[in-house]
Design a protein around this motif. Structure first.
Motif, PDB file in Angstrom:
ATOM      1  N   ARG A 172       0.828  -1.203   0.000  1.00 43.12           N
ATOM      2  CA  ARG A 172       0.000   0.000   0.000  1.00 43.12           C
ATOM      3  C   ARG A 172       0.865   1.257   0.000  1.00 43.12           C
ATOM      4  O   ARG A 172       0.517   2.270  -0.609  1.00 43.12           O
ATOM      5  N   LEU A 173       2.016   1.210   0.672  1.00 37.83           N
ATOM      6  CA  LEU A 173       2.907   2.369   0.727  1.00 37.83           C
ATOM      7  C   LEU A 173       3.436   2.744  -0.658  1.00 37.83           C
ATOM      8  O   LEU A 173       3.804   3.892  -0.893  1.00 37.83           O
ATOM      9  N   ASN A 174       3.468   1.790  -1.577  1.00 39.37           N
ATOM     10  CA  ASN A 174       3.877   2.102  -2.954  1.00 39.37           C
ATOM     11  C   ASN A 174       2.868   2.988  -3.671  1.00 39.37           C
ATOM     12  O   ASN A 174       3.179   3.585  -4.698  1.00 39.37           O
ATOM     13  N   THR A 175       1.640   3.055  -3.146  1.00 37.73           N
ATOM     14  CA  THR A 175       0.601   3.858  -3.788  1.00 37.73           C
ATOM     15  C   THR A 175       0.465   5.250  -3.171  1.00 37.73           C
ATOM     16  O   THR A 175      -0.269   6.081  -3.691  1.00 37.73           O
ATOM     17  N   ILE A 176       1.172   5.499  -2.068  1.00 40.14           N
ATOM     18  CA  ILE A 176       1.113   6.802  -1.408  1.00 40.14           C
ATOM     19  C   ILE A 176       2.215   7.686  -1.988  1.00 40.14           C
ATOM     20  O   ILE A 176       3.389   7.348  -1.910  1.00 40.14           O
ATOM     21  N   LEU A 177       1.811   8.803  -2.584  1.00 35.89           N
ATOM     22  CA  LEU A 177       2.769   9.718  -3.208  1.00 35.89           C
ATOM     23  C   LEU A 177       3.003  10.931  -2.319  1.00 35.89           C
ATOM     24  O   LEU A 177       2.052  11.526  -1.804  1.00 35.89           O
ATOM     25  N   ILE A 178       4.273  11.298  -2.152  1.00 38.10           N
ATOM     26  CA  ILE A 178       4.667  12.423  -1.318  1.00 38.10           C
ATOM     27  C   ILE A 178       5.477  13.391  -2.163  1.00 38.10           C
ATOM     28  O   ILE A 178       6.368  12.981  -2.903  1.00 38.10           O
ATOM     29  N   ASP A 179       5.158  14.671  -2.042  1.00 39.85           N
ATOM     30  CA  ASP A 179       5.870  15.695  -2.791  1.00 39.85           C
ATOM     31  C   ASP A 179       6.856  16.429  -1.900  1.00 39.85           C
ATOM     32  O   ASP A 179       6.603  16.653  -0.724  1.00 39.85           O
ATOM     33  N   VAL A 181       7.856  11.137  -4.510  1.00 33.55           N
ATOM     34  CA  VAL A 181       8.336   9.809  -4.133  1.00 33.55           C
ATOM     35  C   VAL A 181       7.170   9.028  -3.528  1.00 33.55           C
ATOM     36  O   VAL A 181       6.177   9.614  -3.114  1.00 33.55           O
ATOM     37  N   THR A 182       7.320   7.707  -3.485  1.00 33.22           N
ATOM     38  CA  THR A 182       6.336   6.898  -2.782  1.00 33.22           C
ATOM     39  C   THR A 182       6.726   6.836  -1.312  1.00 33.22           C
ATOM     40  O   THR A 182       7.845   7.180  -0.934  1.00 33.22           O
ATOM     41  N   ALA A 183       5.808   6.370  -0.482  1.00 36.84           N
ATOM     42  CA  ALA A 183       6.111   6.204   0.939  1.00 36.84           C
ATOM     43  C   ALA A 183       7.166   5.119   1.150  1.00 36.84           C
ATOM     44  O   ALA A 183       7.752   5.027   2.220  1.00 36.84           O
ATOM     45  N   ASN A 184       7.430   4.317   0.131  1.00 32.99           N
ATOM     46  CA  ASN A 184       8.515   3.330   0.173  1.00 32.99           C
ATOM     47  C   ASN A 184       9.820   3.913  -0.371  1.00 32.99           C
ATOM     48  O   ASN A 184      10.761   3.194  -0.660  1.00 32.99           O
ATOM     49  N   LYS A 185       9.840   5.231  -0.544  1.00 33.21           N
ATOM     50  CA  LYS A 185      11.047   5.974  -0.922  1.00 33.21           C
ATOM     51  C   LYS A 185      11.555   5.675  -2.331  1.00 33.21           C
ATOM     52  O   LYS A 185      12.743   5.587  -2.574  1.00 33.21           O
ATOM     53  N   LYS A 229       9.614  12.926   4.664  1.00 29.29           N
ATOM     54  CA  LYS A 229       8.165  12.738   4.828  1.00 29.29           C
ATOM     55  C   LYS A 229       7.788  11.276   4.591  1.00 29.29           C
ATOM     56  O   LYS A 229       6.985  10.696   5.322  1.00 29.29           O
ATOM     57  N   ALA A 230       8.366  10.679   3.536  1.00 23.45           N
ATOM     58  CA  ALA A 230       8.074   9.280   3.209  1.00 23.45           C
ATOM     59  C   ALA A 230       8.510   8.361   4.340  1.00 23.45           C
ATOM     60  O   ALA A 230       7.799   7.418   4.702  1.00 23.45           O
ATOM     61  N   ASN A 231       9.675   8.630   4.899  1.00 26.36           N
ATOM     62  CA  ASN A 231      10.182   7.813   5.994  1.00 26.36           C
ATOM     63  C   ASN A 231       9.250   7.880   7.201  1.00 26.36           C
ATOM     64  O   ASN A 231       8.962   6.847   7.826  1.00 26.36           O
ATOM     65  N   ASN A 232       8.763   9.067   7.546  1.00 27.20           N
ATOM     66  CA  ASN A 232       7.854   9.219   8.679  1.00 27.20           C
ATOM     67  C   ASN A 232       6.561   8.438   8.458  1.00 27.20           C
ATOM     68  O   ASN A 232       6.082   7.751   9.363  1.00 27.20           O
ATOM     69  N   ILE A 233       6.007   8.532   7.263  1.00 26.95           N
ATOM     70  CA  ILE A 233       4.775   7.800   6.951  1.00 26.95           C
ATOM     71  C   ILE A 233       5.028   6.303   6.997  1.00 26.95           C
ATOM     72  O   ILE A 233       4.262   5.541   7.588  1.00 26.95           O
ATOM     73  N   SER A 234       6.111   5.865   6.379  1.00 27.28           N
ATOM     74  CA  SER A 234       6.447   4.440   6.332  1.00 27.28           C
ATOM     75  C   SER A 234       6.624   3.862   7.734  1.00 27.28           C
ATOM     76  O   SER A 234       6.068   2.812   8.055  1.00 27.28           O
ATOM     77  N   GLU A 235       7.405   4.540   8.573  1.00 30.15           N
ATOM     78  CA  GLU A 235       7.630   4.052   9.938  1.00 30.15           C
ATOM     79  C   GLU A 235       6.330   3.959  10.723  1.00 30.15           C
ATOM     80  O   GLU A 235       6.087   2.968  11.404  1.00 30.15           O
ATOM     81  N   THR A 236       5.487   4.971  10.613  1.00 32.58           N
ATOM     82  CA  THR A 236       4.213   4.982  11.336  1.00 32.58           C
ATOM     83  C   THR A 236       3.309   3.846  10.875  1.00 32.58           C
ATOM     84  O   THR A 236       2.737   3.119  11.695  1.00 32.58           O
TER      85      THR A 236
END
Length: 106
Positions: A25-32, A44-48, A79-86
């Motif tokens: 699912r983290l591959n579908t989360i996009l972070i600017d 980037v994706t939440a998987n960096k 930002k991606a790292n914070n989302i991924s870890e959480t």
């Protein structure tokens, strides 16, 4: 006793499956991320994984572009790292068996 062990092993397998589903699912989360007042933008994706880089045509200084690109990438990756870890911590905690004295996720 072995019934409890079997149940715990099942819960651990469930936790592993939830973590794998969360990673997918983290591959579908996009972070600017951006720098230079938006002249350089990255996604980037939440998987960096870098998905997009946009550089304004008004930038022509090569060193300035490189500096802004580094800032924008680091911004998005943080930002991606914070989302991924959480998300992964929540998935792991959700699926872990309740073992007295083993509160690993406070």
């Amino acid at each position: 006793m072995f019934g409890d062990l079997t149940g715990m092993m099942g819960k651990l397998k469930e936790a592993q499956q939830k973590i794998e589903e969360t990673k997918a699912r983290l591959n579908t989360i996009l972070i600017d991320g951006e720098a230079g007042n938006g002249t350089v933008k990255v996604t980037v994706t939440a998987n960096k994984i870098v998905k997009n880089i946009s550089i304004s045509k008004e930038l022509s200084d090569h060193e300035e572009i490189e500096d802004y690109l580094i800032i924008a990438l680091n911004n998005a990756l943080e930002k991606a790292n914070n989302i991924s870890e959480t998300e992964l911590a929540a998935a792991a905690k959700d699926g872990m068996p309740n073992i007295p004295g083993m509160d690993l996720f406070k």
